[in-house]
Design a protein around this motif. Structure first.
Motif, short mmCIF file in Angstrom:
data_model
loop_
_atom_site.label_atom_id
_atom_site.label_comp_id
_atom_site.label_asym_id
_atom_site.label_seq_id
_atom_site.Cartn_x
_atom_site.Cartn_y
_atom_site.Cartn_z
N VAL A 1 1.09 -1.13 -0.11
CA VAL A 1 0.08 0.10 0.10
C VAL A 1 0.71 1.05 0.05
N ALA A 2 2.16 1.13 -0.40
CA ALA A 2 2.53 2.38 -0.48
C ALA A 2 2.46 3.49 -1.16
N GLY A 3 1.66 2.99 -1.83
CA GLY A 3 1.47 4.24 -3.13
C GLY A 3 0.60 4.96 -1.72
N PRO A 4 -1.00 4.90 -2.15
CA PRO A 4 -1.77 5.77 -0.67
C PRO A 4 -0.82 5.76 0.75
N LEU A 5 -0.71 5.41 0.84
CA LEU A 5 0.33 5.60 1.97
C LEU A 5 1.41 6.66 2.00
N PHE A 6 2.13 6.97 0.34
CA PHE A 6 3.20 7.81 -0.05
C PHE A 6 1.91 9.43 -0.19
N ASP A 7 1.05 8.45 -0.56
CA ASP A 7 -0.25 10.43 -1.12
C ASP A 7 0.14 10.51 0.91
N LEU A 8 -0.72 9.77 1.68
CA LEU A 8 -1.17 9.88 2.92
C LEU A 8 0.61 11.14 3.42
N SER A 9 1.32 10.32 3.47
CA SER A 9 2.52 11.50 3.17
C SER A 9 2.65 11.87 3.37
N SER A 10 2.15 12.54 1.95
CA SER A 10 3.05 13.80 1.44
C SER A 10 1.31 14.74 1.38
N ASP A 11 0.24 14.36 1.71
CA ASP A 11 -0.45 14.92 2.08
C ASP A 11 -0.29 15.78 3.99
N ALA A 12 0.51 15.23 4.24
CA ALA A 12 0.51 15.61 5.79
C ALA A 12 1.79 16.10 5.68
N ALA A 13 3.03 16.17 4.80
CA ALA A 13 3.87 16.42 4.49
C ALA A 13 3.25 18.19 4.04
N ASN A 14 2.45 18.11 3.19
CA ASN A 14 2.26 19.11 2.59
C ASN A 14 1.12 19.93 3.56
N ASP A 15 0.52 19.72 4.41
CA ASP A 15 0.06 20.94 5.40
C ASP A 15 0.78 20.80 6.41
N LEU A 16 1.67 20.28 6.87
CA LEU A 16 2.79 20.44 7.78
C LEU A 16 3.59 21.45 7.25
N LEU A 17 4.04 21.81 6.00
CA LEU A 17 4.68 22.63 5.46
C LEU A 17 3.80 24.26 5.13
N GLN A 18 2.86 24.07 5.01
CA GLN A 18 1.52 25.04 4.36
C GLN A 18 1.79 25.97 6.04
N ARG A 19 1.63 24.98 7.10
CA ARG A 19 0.87 25.68 8.80
C ARG A 19 -0.33 25.50 8.94
N THR A 20 -0.62 26.38 7.64
CA THR A 20 -2.18 27.22 7.67
C THR A 20 -3.08 25.92 8.07
N PRO A 21 -3.34 24.13 7.68
CA PRO A 21 -4.16 23.85 8.06
C PRO A 21 -4.60 23.91 9.34
N TYR A 22 -3.38 23.29 9.69
CA TYR A 22 -3.25 23.23 11.36
C TYR A 22 -3.65 24.13 11.79
N VAL A 23 -2.69 25.35 11.88
CA VAL A 23 -3.74 26.81 13.09
C VAL A 23 -4.69 27.28 11.97
N ASP A 24 -5.65 27.04 11.30
CA ASP A 24 -6.97 27.33 11.13
C ASP A 24 -7.50 26.69 11.91
N ALA A 25 -7.22 24.75 11.92
CA ALA A 25 -8.23 24.09 12.74
C ALA A 25 -7.66 24.30 13.92
N VAL A 26 -6.87 25.29 14.93
CA VAL A 26 -7.61 25.53 16.20
C VAL A 26 -8.41 26.84 16.49
N PHE A 27 -7.85 27.57 15.21
CA PHE A 27 -8.23 28.40 15.30
C PHE A 27 -9.14 29.31 14.72
N PRO A 28 -10.05 28.82 14.03
CA PRO A 28 -10.74 28.76 12.83
C PRO A 28 -11.56 30.40 12.99
#
Lengths: 153, 525, 940
Positions: free
Chosen positions: B494-521
């Motif tokens: 399942v490396a394909g889907p897993l890498f999708d997931l980790s890429s999404d996670a990485a992009n969210d981390l690098l953007q920072r906004t998904p995290y910050v916006d979720a805590v402070f809508p």
């Protein structure tokens, strides 16, 4: 916010004394070092909040109260340190019970590799010799046997 | 679905309370632990699905609006880590029950083991979920104190010595973390990670660097990064096999997780990237050379553990999306594989009576199952394709070559050399412990093993004598190891889907906004 | 194609079972799998010949551009035919080679088929990464096959050697692939070839890739692993180390050649490496006495030749190269199989011991002779056709090509010589050697070899047809010339002349060596095996030295390293930072200075104290000083807790220190002490500096300004710190009590070593049950030998008062200083006093419960409060305010977080109880037992 110089100095001294004790071999001293370090860290947390009246609503105007958040953190930290102290004391006692002293010993396996390094040798391996029933030299065998002592768990 | 978020911490804690109350009733304790951890796996899986569908899930504990109270955030990274760690802890629990059954509870008192193990799980989960810097500290403390107890189980001389090293180093790291928190609060007036992301940006650069340095130091010790790593091989291998396994799989990764989280959310921009890359290559190379020098399987594996932390730092230090996602993938892979290998080492110890390579031999013939259970994850660790270790490494190499900097090239080279030396190290284990003719001191009777395997799994207590000589491999020890080996193979599939997931996670981390916006809508206060 | 690979994998999994079921006959069944591969390839011949590659694609990891992209063009088709055909024949051969009761047979078949599958995947991979995947798999399977007889040290070492050398090359190759792939944005070779980078980047990438190819195909300087690999059973040598795996490097060179042959390092590396390998391999083959090793070195030599021809980089040379790949696979596999038969039939492979085998096994000799003729390049064999083509291709090039040609001819001379040596060694009648006894050779084992040998003849005879099949590959080279065609007879060309020359020269050389004993004087200038050994030894040495330096095994050393890092890194950042804040205040009130002085003096003296008790008291004084500073700061809760914690700590210390020696040992040496103090001062200074800078940097308003309002309106309490603990940050507190629970468990686990002792109720073995089962008001237990009666009575009187006070603290804490922690500690101290006054029976009398149960109950209540809030629809740990009237008590203001605080209280009590039981009572008991033992020993 302006730093309170007294706190800063006490933090420095507590940490310095704590570290000095921490680097000792006697577990009791190490533990005292941990306690002093913990106190130093707590005081450092306190440095980050202003001083003032006790934060009890009604007893003083809110703007004169000391910052409650560092206090809550310190309280948590103090209690955790208490638990750690108890555990370390038990460890020190156990160490004394087993070895007759409470000093931290060096790791035996590491010592073995350091000895190899001193003698310019490599770990026992498939590299040399001709038959399969070869065994390490007697003293190595003994050394590794002692190293494994009490490990079979 | 946000009500699920606290559960990975709450359920194990409640379980711990119950197992304490069920003192002296080991069967009931086992069921409580198994139920709780199974439920945790389920909850973690749901969190992963929810967070990847709808973005980070946030809970304001006690209803206190952020940033006043503590928030728990289950974003994709956290949820992914939760799933893997919960699964691993469950497998290891089964394994330890298997081992405990055969051992008798002389050395591992279950009434200590179950509550402590559950609290350890709670601490790990808490660290992943925490959206508050001080709470992260508390999470660390929970898992650390539990690890102190587990490491010193039975309080033999070796374990006391090893435990002392481990405990004191960890205490120092805790103090450093606490000091770092004090400094962060002093300079920003907040502990909420999302708010810190904003407030740290406003601080002068040199102070930010100071805070970053202190946090990295604290996490670096936990993650076992060179030169802060020397405590690990002295302490981990002495613990009972399942304990070492779960430590190796999870505890260092919590440190890595904390590094990933703080470096992306609080200190973006890679100001210490150079430092991190240098550290990464040193960790990889020094670690793996340490492994090459060992003659004991558990110690050898402990050194590979350190070495491969370097790969994860490599990915984080590159600060590119691919690098980060490869690092996340690698974390998932490494949790699984390193745990599996330690469990396999436990089986070796059970079968051969020791993990010292000079006193082992012939295991491939004596116990073919064990041979497979070691060989496959060992190759996986060495990054042999098509296993997940290769895929993670490939992502890192690609990211390094994309980066193109001189340091990145050195890291690519270092990573490949480390991979080769890892192969050398595990192949040596294979040659000596599995291929070489059986050592005279080893229990060699094939028929004894056959007999014991059928009978031993059913009535372990009766075969206690054989268990001590090592001819029995209880089914409850084999099964979870098999499960983890298979899990490792599934990671490849399942490396394909897993890498999708980790890429999404990485992009969210690098953007920072998904995290910050979720805590402070409504935007950061 | 994917299906075929999968079938191989599946067969590998079930193969051991099949072998268990049918013995060695199972191998015939298994041989059907590579046979099917051959059949499949043959059915696609027409399509491939017409220039239509067979393509299959399946996604795997798109983010890494890793796809299951397979593509069978002409080159791949040829390789599939070889992999499938030779694989099937070798398996059929193995069915007679091994005995049914060979314990390793099942494993062998499994790995062998798995290898065939990997090889198949390798040659049809279009995605370079996928190619690498299969490439490494062949390495691993080869490792397992070489170690077929793992009890032999030589097998293990050879396996390891092959594994490491080929993996080293493979990793370099991977880096090269990634360089190309990242540049092209794809890893499909068909795409990458069209999007090659340029300049040094490409050169580096190609060199890295060539490292992989050369190491896999045993080209100098990596040749040494291949002869070592001959430790494997002969079928393995025939397949992996002659026909299939070693061809992987050749295949890669052939695959990439058309696109990159013009790039600078490609041709020189291949030509030089190939020629050296050819010479060294040929020379070595002439020196061998083991027929198998002779062939192995011959293989090395031939691989060198293949690299030279394919590396030449022209259309005609490429055609010659693929023809040679085909020819070599056929004759070399045959020759290995014949050696295996000889080995079986005579029990030796030593050519000094063999004599007269040819006369006794004529069929075998014919088969071997056919293959040998092909190897020597005699017409009408495949080897002849291929070599003619190669010579012809080189003959029309420039000076460099002619030089290479000279090398090739010389190599051919060697080849002819060692071919003759093989034939002579295996089959000739040797004067002075006893004729060897030869067991009859069955047709079943000879047939596979014969098929291969005949195929070699067929390829030679049908050269024009083969030419039509292989030409599409050669035509990938962009050249305008009409091109050469494979054929048996081109007329009396210079090439033919050169062939004749080579054969004659070879015969002469063989004759010379046989007669003159020249071989003893021939030494190779460079031995890769020695270099490998040195490398491995160097790695081992480096590992030991480095580990010996970094892994000191000493706790103070590890701590020192961490602390030095802290001084250097954050400390460095501190020094390098911009000007420090100017704004500071000395103290909030001068009294802080007094308290601070107390703390400072106590701390410094504690660090210097030599007696445990002194040190403990000084640490305690420092702690109380801190409590004082808390009071002055405006933190009464903190001060109260700190005061109580210090007191409990002192109690614990006293409990333990009474067992330890009074003084610390005198070990510390002055110099190491200076080092410690230096580190301590540095760390202290850095920490203080950081605290100063950080506090001075604050611009933002702390989040806690909103705490007081929230505490009253939402938390329902006036004591903000307490509300923070049990409500605002209750999640932290929950974690913290978990820490306490585990710490308590840990203390017990350390002191009570056995599970059965962990029933911490007090039924401690050795204690009569009567002492505490009959609680007596205000009287002492029987075992309290030394304690004062008055003290006990007083403590009993005080005990209940203190416990009541603690409960008051617990419930008043929400609005005034106090709370669960402080209250629990007070109650705990009450227990401590009871214990100190009356020993463990008193303790059991005061708290007739299990510490574990108290801890569990506390944790359950605290966490349960949170869960209850959740079940009632709130957030976890959300509190509710309840205001109601009760008849007698009047207005009640109740906050549900009080339950949480009760949990905290219980846990703190449980912790102290546990500490007293473990560090107090159990230690007493252990001490007494040991004392008894000592006394008993003395009596005896």
């Amino acid at each position: 916010m302006s730093p309170n110089l007294t706190y800063v100095i006490v933090v420095g001294v507590l940490v310095a004394a704590g570290v000095t004790l921490l680097l000792e071999r006697s577990l009791t001293r190490v533990l005292m070092g941990v306690i002093l370090l913990g106190n130093g860290a707590n005081l450092l947390l306190l440095t980050g909040g202003r001083a003032g009246a006790p934060p009890i609503v009604g007893s003083a105007p809110q703007e004169e109260m000391s910052d409650p958040l560092p206090q809550a953190m310190i309280l948590t930290a103090i209690v955790i340190t208490l638990g750690m102290t108890a555990f370390l004391l038990a460890l020190a006692y156990r160490s004394w019970h087993l070895n007759g002293h409470d000093e931290v010993q060096d790791d035996v396996e590491d010592r073995r590799i350091m000895d190899l390094a001193d003698r310019d040798e490599v770990p026992d391996d498939d590299v040399d010799g001709d038959d399969d029933e070869e065994s390490p030299t007697t003293d190595e065998r003994q050394l590794s046997t002692t190293a494994k002592g009490g490990r079979a768990g | 679905m946000t009500f699920l978020v606290p559960l990975p911490v709450v359920m194990p804690l409640l379980g711990a309370a119950l197992t304490l109350l069920l003192l002296g009733r080991p069967r009931a304790q086992r069921w409580v632990s198994l139920t709780v951890l199974t439920a945790t796996v389920a909850v973690a899986a749901m969190l992963l699905i929810q967070s990847s569908l709808h973005g980070p899930l946030v809970v304001e504990v006690g209803g206190w609006v952020a940033p006043l109270g503590i928030v728990l955030v289950a974003d994709q990274l956290a949820a992914l880590m939760l799933v893997v760690s919960a699964a691993v802890t469950l497998c290891v629990l089964v394994y330890s029950i298997g081992q405990g059954m055969a051992d008798g509870d002389e050395e591992t008192p279950l009434s200590v083991y179950h509550p402590t193990y559950l609290v350890l799980t709670a601490g790990v989960c808490n660290a992943f979920l925490s959206g508050d810097l001080f709470n992260l500290y508390v999470g660390f403390e929970i898992l650390l104190v539990a690890s102190y107890v587990l490491l010193t189980l039975g309080s033999t001389e070796t374990r006391i010595r090893a435990g002392t090293t481990y405990v004191v180093v960890s205490l120092l790291s805790s103090v450093i973390f606490l000091v770092a928190i004090g400094l962060v609060y002093a300079s920003t007036g907040t502990l909420n990670l999302a708010q810190l992301a904003d407030r740290l940006d406003a601080l002068p650069d040199d102070i930010r660097l100071l805070l970053q340095g202190m946090l990295l130091l604290a996490f670096g010790i936990k993650a076992a990064v060179f030169p802060l790593s020397a405590w690990l091989p002295d302490s981990y291998p002495t613990a009972p096999a399942p304990v070492t396994a779960v430590f190796a799989g999870l505890l260092t990764k919590v440190g890595v997780y904390a590094i990933i989280r703080t470096e992306t959310l609080l200190f973006p921009g890679g100001r210490v990237a150079t430092l991190m890359l240098v550290t990464a290559v040193l960790t990889m190379v020094v670690g793996i050379l340490g492994a090459v020098a060992q003659s004991d399987i558990k110690r050898l594996l402990s050194f590979t553990l350190i070495s491969h932390i370097g790969y994860m730092l490599f990915g984080v230090g590159l600060t590119s999306s691919l690098g980060l996602s490869a690092a996340i993938f690698y974390v998932v892979h490494h949790i699984t594989i390193q745990t599996t290998l330690f469990l396999a080492a436990g089986l070796v110890e059970r079968r051969g009576g020791t993990t010292a390579m000079d006193r082992l031999g012939g295991l491939a013939r004596l116990s073919p199952i064990l041979a497979v259970l070691f060989f496959v994850p060992a190759l996986n660790l060495a990054g042999i394709p098509p296993f997940s270790g290769f895929l993670g490494k490939l992502g890192l190499v690609q990211a390094g070559i994309d980066d193109g900097g001189a340091l990145a090239w050195i890291l690519v080279a270092g990573g490949l050399v480390t991979s080769l030396l890892t192969l050398y190290a595990v192949a040596r284990v294979w040659n000596l412990a599995f291929w070489r003719a059986p050592h005279p001191e080893m229990p060699a009777a094939d028929d004894a093993e056959q007999a014991a395997r059928t009978e031993g799994a059913v009535q372990p207590q009766q075969s206690l004598a054989t268990a001590q000589t090592g001819a029995v491999l209880p089914g409850l020890m084999i099964a979870p190891t098999v499960a983890l080996v298979v899990f490792g193979l599934v990671l490849t599939l399942v490396a394909g889907p897993l890498f999708d997931l980790s890429s999404d996670a990485a992009n969210d981390l690098l953007q920072r906004t998904p995290y910050v916006d979720a805590v402070f809508p409504g935007g950061a206060p | 194609m994917l299906v075929l690979v999968a079938v191989h994998a599946l067969t590998a999994v079930i193969a051991p079972a099949l072998v268990r079921l049918w013995g060695r006959h199972a191998l015939y069944v298994v041989a059907l799998v590579p046979g099917a591969t051959l059949a499949w390839a043959l059915t696609h011949t027409g399509k491939v010949r017409s220039g239509e590659p067979v393509v299959e694609t399946l996604t795997w990891v798109p983010q890494l551009d890793l796809e299951l992209a397979l593509r069978m063009g002409t080159l791949s088709w040829l390789m599939v035919v070889l992999v499938g055909g030779v694989g099937a024949l070798v398996l059929a051969y193995s069915a007679r080679y091994f005995r049914s009761d060979d314990p390793g047979l099942g494993r062998f078949v499994a790995v062998f088929v798995a290898f065939a599958g990997a090889m198949l995947g390798l040659v049809v991979s279009d995605d370079l990464l996928l190619l690498y995947v299969f490439w490494e798999l062949t390495t691993v399977f080869s490792y397992l096959l070489i170690g077929y007889d793992p009890a032999k040290r030589a097998s293990r070492r050879a396996a390891m050697q092959a594994l490491l050398v080929t993996t080293l090359g493979g990793l370099a190759m991977l880096a090269g692939f990634v360089m190309l792939g990242q540049h092209a944005g794809s890893y499909r070779w068909s795409v990458v070839a069209e999007n090659l980078p340029g300049g040094g980047y490409l050169a580096v990438a190609l060199v890295l890739i060539l490292l992989g190819a050369l190491s896999k195909s045993a080209i100098f300087p990596f040749s040494f692993w291949l002869p070592g690999a001959m430790a494997a059973p002969t079928p393995v040598s025939a397949y992996l180390h002659a026909a299939a795996m070693v061809k992987a490097g050749v295949f890669l060179v052939a695959l990439m050649g058309p696109a990159v042959a013009e790039v600078t390092p490609w041709r020189p590396v291949l030509l030089v490496g190939g020629l050296i390998t050819m010479f060294l391999g040929g020379w070595s083959a002439l020196r061998q006495v083991d027929l198998k090793l002779l062939l192995a070195y011959g293989t090395v030599s031939q691989l060198g030749l293949l690299m030279v021809v394919l590396g030449a980089g022209t259309r005609d040379a490429a055609l010659a190269g693929v023809a040679m790949v085909l020819a070599h696979a056929l004759f070399k596999a045959t020759l290995f199989l014949t050696v295996g038969i000889i080995d079986h039939a005579t029990g030796t492979r030593d050519l000094r011991e063999l004599s007269g085998v040819g006369r006794r096994a004529p069929a075998l000799a014919v088969v071997a002779g056919l293959a040998a003729a092909s190897m020597a390049g005699l017409p009408p064999m495949a080897g002849f056709v291929a070599k003619e083509a190669a010579v012809e291709a080189l003959l029309h090039g420039g000076t460099a090509d002619l030089a290479v040609l000279a090398g090739v001819i010389f190599g051919s001379v060697l080849t002819v010589a060692y071919t003759l040596r093989y034939l002579w060694g295996a089959f000739a009648d040797k004067p002075g050697v006893e004729p060897t006894t030869v067991r009859p050779v069955s047709w079943a084992i000879l047939t596979p070899a014969a098929v291969l040998a005949v195929a070699g003849v067929a390829v030679g005879v049908l050269a024009p047809a083969v030419d039509r099949l292989l030409a599409p590959y050669a035509d990938l080279y962009r050249s305008a010339e009409p091109g050469y065609h494979l054929a048996l007879w081109h007329g009396l060309t210079p090439a033919l002349g050169l062939s004749v020359l080579a054969v004659a020269g070879g015969a002469g050389l063989f004759d010379l060596m046989r007669r003159e004993r020249v071989r003893a004087t021939m030494r190779l200038p460079f031995d890769g095996a020695v270099a490998y050994k040195k490398c491995i030894n160097a790695i081992d040495r480096l590992a030991v030295e480095l580990t010996g330096r970094t892994q000191r095994g000493s706790l103070p050393f590890y701590l020192g390293v961490i602390l030095v890092v802290m001084v250097v890194l954050p400390g460095g950042a501190l020094l390098a930072g911009s000007p420090w804040p100017q704004r500071f205040h000395l103290w909030d009130t001068p009294l802080q200075g007094v308290a601070a002085a107390m703390v400072v003096i106590a701390a410094v003296m504690a660090a210097r104290a030599l007696r445990r008790l002194t040190a403990m008291i000084l640490v305690g004084v420092a702690g109380y000083g801190i409590a004082l500073m808390f009071v002055l700061h405006g933190a009464p809760d903190l001060a109260l807790t700190q005061f109580l914690v210090e007191t409990v700590t002192i109690v614990m210390f006293v409990l333990v220190l009474r067992r330890l020696p009074a003084k610390f040992s005198e070990r510390p040496i002055r110099s190491s002490r200076r080092g410690r103090v230096a580190i301590g001062v540095a760390v202290g200074a850095v920490t203080a500096g950081m605290a100063y800078v950080a506090a001075g940097a604050r611009q933002a308003v702390p989040i806690s300004v909103d705490f007081p309002d929230g505490a009253v309106s939402y938390g329902g309490g006036k004591n903000v710190v307490n509300v923070t603990l049990v409500d605002i940050r209750a999640w932290d507190t929950m974690g913290e009590i978990a820490v306490l629970v585990v710490a308590a468990t840990g203390v017990a686990s350390l002191i009570f070593r056995h599970a059965r002792d962990l029933g911490r109720r007090g039924d401690i073995p050795g204690d009569g049950p009567t002492e505490y089962n009959r609680p007596r008001w205000l009287t002492t237990g029987a075992t309290a030998r030394s304690q004062s009666v008055i003290l006990q009575v007083i403590t009993r009187l005080l005990f209940h008062a203190i416990v009541l006070f603690s409960i008051y603290l617990l419930f008043s804490g929400h609005n005034a200083p106090g709370g669960g922690f402080a209250a629990g500690l007070v109650a705990g101290l009450a227990l401590a006093v009871r214990y100190l006054a009356g020993g463990r029976t008193e303790l059991n009398g005061a708290a007739p419960v299990d510490a574990g149960v108290v801890l569990g109950a506390g944790l359950f209540v605290a966490v349960g409060t949170g869960v209850a809030a959740m079940l009632l629809g709130g957030e976890f740990l959300q509190s509710a305010l309840l205001d109601f009237h009760l008849p007698v008590l009047g207005h009640i203001h109740f906050v549900t977080s009080a339950f949480f605080d009760v949990g905290v209280y219980l846990i703190v009590v449980g912790l102290v109880l546990d500490i007293l039981r473990s560090l107090g009572a159990e230690m007493d008991r252990q001490h007494e037992t040991e004392g008894d033992e000592v006394r008993e020993k003395e009596l005896v």
